[in-house]
Design a protein around this motif. Structure first.
Motif, PDB file in Angstrom:
ATOM      1  N   TRP A  83       0.705  -1.078   0.200  1.00  0.00           N
ATOM      2  CA  TRP A  83      -0.003  -0.041  -0.201  1.00  0.00           C
ATOM      3  C   TRP A  83       0.915   1.359   0.036  1.00  0.00           C
ATOM      4  CZ3 TRP A  83      -4.536  -0.369  -1.810  1.00  0.00           C
ATOM      5  CH2 TRP A  83      -5.282  -1.656  -1.291  1.00  0.00           C
ATOM      6  N   GLU A 105       1.588   2.147  -3.336  1.00  0.00           N
ATOM      7  CA  GLU A 105       0.357   2.778  -3.902  1.00  0.00           C
ATOM      8  C   GLU A 105       0.361   4.119  -3.753  1.00  0.00           C
ATOM      9  OE1 GLU A 105      -1.623   1.806  -6.286  1.00  0.00           O
ATOM     10  OE2 GLU A 105      -1.718  -0.502  -5.985  1.00  0.00           O
ATOM     11  N   LYS A 132      -0.284   5.479  -0.368  1.00  0.00           N
ATOM     12  CA  LYS A 132      -1.158   5.605   0.465  1.00  0.00           C
ATOM     13  C   LYS A 132      -0.541   6.212   1.752  1.00  0.00           C
ATOM     14  CE  LYS A 132      -4.634   3.777  -1.801  1.00  0.00           C
ATOM     15  NZ  LYS A 132      -5.688   4.364  -2.278  1.00  0.00           N
ATOM     16  N   GLU A 147      -4.528   6.419   5.575  1.00  0.00           N
ATOM     17  CA  GLU A 147      -5.443   5.704   4.371  1.00  0.00           C
ATOM     18  C   GLU A 147      -5.134   4.181   4.514  1.00  0.00           C
ATOM     19  OE1 GLU A 147      -5.491   8.692   0.699  1.00  0.00           O
ATOM     20  OE2 GLU A 147      -3.694   7.762   1.278  1.00  0.00           O
ATOM     21  N   MET A 148      -3.866   3.719   4.914  1.00  0.00           N
ATOM     22  CA  MET A 148      -3.530   2.503   4.986  1.00  0.00           C
ATOM     23  C   MET A 148      -4.306   1.986   6.494  1.00  0.00           C
ATOM     24  SD  MET A 148       0.443   1.878   3.982  1.00  0.00           S
ATOM     25  CE  MET A 148       1.079   3.323   4.804  1.00  0.00           C
TER      26      MET A 148
END
Length: 254
Positions: free
Chosen positions: A202, A205, A207, A211-212
């Protein structure tokens, strides 16, 4: 006669920064940071495939650099050493002696490639979610050739973008040549846990900790604690270096 490309002051600055940073690239981690930093600022893209060929045309090396997680099947389809899409595009362009080559997947497919040299790959590119490609290479030299394929440019690629890549081509080639043939990084102090590997994925990505935490059902503080343990295991000190280290050790691919 080819149109003259005049760079803006900002483009000149980005190009100079990319060249200067590329001069210091000598490891897989540095190559990853460079291509995901200064190169992205000038030529944004989703995936970069870098290939070295022997004088006879045999593939010596392929590196697939990307800042977001790719499914194993997509990675194999793109960067497979036997018949991956990047390899076939590179050989197709070298065989046709058409470098640079580009494909614009906008309203007029192949508008950037009047001779249609890349049109044969439309269906495969669509299946993988890419609608634009930019390709350039050194051509044959006494030591072989290098070819670089950029997939998924957010803008419609044009001769201007091909010019940017041509300016960076010698530096990409030399940086690729300087990379050790075998990964020389030592193994991490310990294997990453399943949760830690998930967090690194993540992180790749883009994040944030918050958010994670929402995705994984844990607090942002717990995510931060996981990241600190990941840094210690990998021997790094920040998020960017953790990603580069995982790339170097191929931990995410595993």
């Amino acid at each position: 006669m080819e149109a003259v490309v005049i760079l803006s002051r900002l483009e000149q600055e980005y190009l100079l920064r990319a060249i200067e940073s590329g001069l210091r690239v000598a490891s897989a981690r540095q190559f990853f940071l460079w291509t995901q930093g200064q190169l992205q600022a000038l030529l944004p893209h989703r995936v970069l495939a870098c290939m070295r060929f022997a004088p006879g045309g045999a593939l010596l090396r392929i590196e697939c650099v990307h800042g977001t997680v790719l499914a194993p099947s997509a990675l194999a389809a793109l960067a497979g050493r036997r018949d991956g899409l990047a390899l076939r595009i590179a050989r197709h362009c070298m065989l046709g002696a058409r470098l640079p080559a580009l494909l614009d997947g906008g309203e007029q497919r192949g508008a950037g490639a009047p001779d249609g040299i890349l049109r044969t790959f439309h269906a495969e590119l669509d299946a993988l979610g890419f609608d634009s490609v930019l390709v350039h290479g050194t051509g044959q030299t006494l030591e072989g050739a290098s070819v670089f394929v950029l997939f998924g440019l957010p803008m419609r690629p044009s001769a201007r973008h091909a010019h940017f890549l041509e300016c960076l081509l010698p530096h990409l080639h030399l940086a690729l040549m300087r990379l050790p043939q075998e990964r020389q990084g030592t193994a991490p102090a310990r294997a990453l846990s399943a949760r830690e590997t998930e967090i690194v994925g993540w992180l790749r990505e883009g994040k944030s900790n918050g958010e994670m935490g929402q995705i994984l059902g844990i607090s942002a503080l717990t995510v931060k604690n996981h990241l600190q343990r990941i840094y210690r295991a990998l021997g790094v000190s920040n998020r960017a270096h953790a990603l580069a280290r995982c790339m170097e050790l191929r931990l995410l691919e595993a």
